[in-house]
Design an enzyme around this catalytic site. Structure first.
Site, PDB file in Angstrom:
ATOM      1  N   ASP A  56       0.884  -1.162   0.000  1.00 17.08           N
ATOM      2  CA  ASP A  56       0.000   0.000   0.000  1.00 17.08           C
ATOM      3  C   ASP A  56       0.922   1.212   0.000  1.00 17.08           C
ATOM      4  OD1 ASP A  56      -1.616   2.154   0.526  1.00 17.08           O
ATOM      5  OD2 ASP A  56      -2.639   1.251   2.248  1.00 17.08           O
ATOM      6  N   TYR A  74      -5.983  15.776 -10.438  1.00 15.93           N
ATOM      7  CA  TYR A  74      -5.192  15.052 -11.440  1.00 15.93           C
ATOM      8  C   TYR A  74      -4.110  15.963 -12.017  1.00 15.93           C
ATOM      9  CZ  TYR A  74      -4.004  12.124 -15.441  1.00 15.93           C
ATOM     10  OH  TYR A  74      -3.321  11.362 -16.350  1.00 15.93           O
ATOM     11  N   LYS A 134       0.053  15.500 -11.689  1.00 19.49           N
ATOM     12  CA  LYS A 134       0.948  15.335 -12.847  1.00 19.49           C
ATOM     13  C   LYS A 134       1.952  16.485 -12.946  1.00 19.49           C
ATOM     14  CE  LYS A 134      -0.586  11.414 -14.164  1.00 19.49           C
ATOM     15  NZ  LYS A 134       0.257  10.214 -13.880  1.00 19.49           N
ATOM     16  N   THR A 174      -6.069   0.639 -21.720  1.00 20.16           N
ATOM     17  CA  THR A 174      -6.013  -0.092 -20.450  1.00 20.16           C
ATOM     18  C   THR A 174      -7.393  -0.653 -20.111  1.00 20.16           C
ATOM     19  OG1 THR A 174      -6.578   1.843 -19.114  1.00 20.16           O
ATOM     20  CG2 THR A 174      -4.225   1.468 -19.588  1.00 20.16           C
TER      21      THR A 174
END
Length: 279
Positions: A67, A161, A165, A196
């Protein structure tokens, strides 16, 4: 001598493809993630499955349940690598927490857990790099890769997000500065639209007329780019955010279907283009 690599968040998606591609190059790959049984994620995939595919590809896959929000577990991972291998060549930081599929609405209308992407996705990159750096330095040569995306400069999904990045790019640049005297490189590699499990499920959920038809990169492509970077003068590119499609073309890397992914720089923006002296 085959490379020793750690790929985080490799139960499925980009990490899985990167791990398999490094296996194709003959590497021993420690495959980390939380998924130990297929039911652990609605998207399927486990660390054991990925590790088996790494071995099948020609390398040696070693699954390790981690984890990446647990600093002690991450420290134990790199202690194990040191004990079993005595060295490390490549770290790929890919682990991230994604809170569901993209959906409309402002950031204030989405689960607050969306911000976990900044913890397991940015902070976890730092923690893994912290524990990997002494091994890479002792090796005399090494590479840290943060998996990046155009979301660093263009809106994509949500603010968390983009922050993750953009932060990963800056982190790689600053780590590269401190690591350069030790012959260890750090880069961020921007991936395009990936084929994916998660993306296929999302596309299938859209009305037929809204489904994108453009060719998508395989997750293995980025792994092939990483292998080619490490096999060459990797310090030449250290500190850079690199668009995978562009650096892949320079290094003669093709995707699994033999094609060449296209850069989205002129659609979504990108990092500064490489100066001719760095090409």
């Amino acid at each position: 001598m085959p490379e020793i690599a750690v790929v985080t968040g490799a139960s499925r998606g980009a990490g899985k493809g990167i791990a398999i591609a490094l296996g194709e190059a003959g590497a021993t790959v420690y495959v980390t993630g939380r998924s130990q049984s297929a039911g652990d994620s609605p998207h399927g995939g486990t660390i054991a499955e990925t590790a088996a595919l790494v071995t099948e590809a020609g390398g040696k896959g070693i699954p390790v349940a981690v984890d990446h929000g647990d600093d002690d577990a991450v420290a134990a991972l790199f202690a194990r690598v040191a004990e079993e291998q005595g060295r490390l060549d490549i770290l790929v930081n890919n682990a991230a927490n994604f809170a569901g599929s993209p959906r409309p609405g402002g950031f204030w209308e989405k689960p607050l857990a969306t911000a976990d992407l900044i913890t397991v996705g940015l902070r976890s990159h730092y923690v893994a790099s912290y524990h990997a750096a002494p091994l890479l330095i002792a090796n005399g040569r090494g590479l840290i890769v943060n998996t990046g995306h155009y979301g660093a400069v263009a809106y994509y999904q949500n603010p968390a997000y983009g922050a993750q990045k953009a932060g990963a790019d800056k982190m790689a640049a600053d780590m590269a500065k401190e690591l350069r005297p030790h012959n260890v490189a750090a880069v961020s590699i921007w991936m395009g639209g990936l084929d994916t499990e998660r993306s296929r499920e999302y596309i299938a959920s859209l009305p037929p007329e809204q489904r994108p038809t453009a060719r998508r990169e395989s997750p293995q492509f980025t792994g092939r780019v990483i292998a080619a970077l490490y096999a060459g003068d990797v310090m030449h590119y250290s500190g850079r955010a690199l668009i995978g499609a562009e650096i892949g073309a320079r290094l003669g890397v093709t995707d699994v279907d033999g094609g060449a992914p296209l850069s989205l720089r002129y659609e979504l923006g990108g990092p500064p283009e490489l100066h001719p002296s760095l090409r």
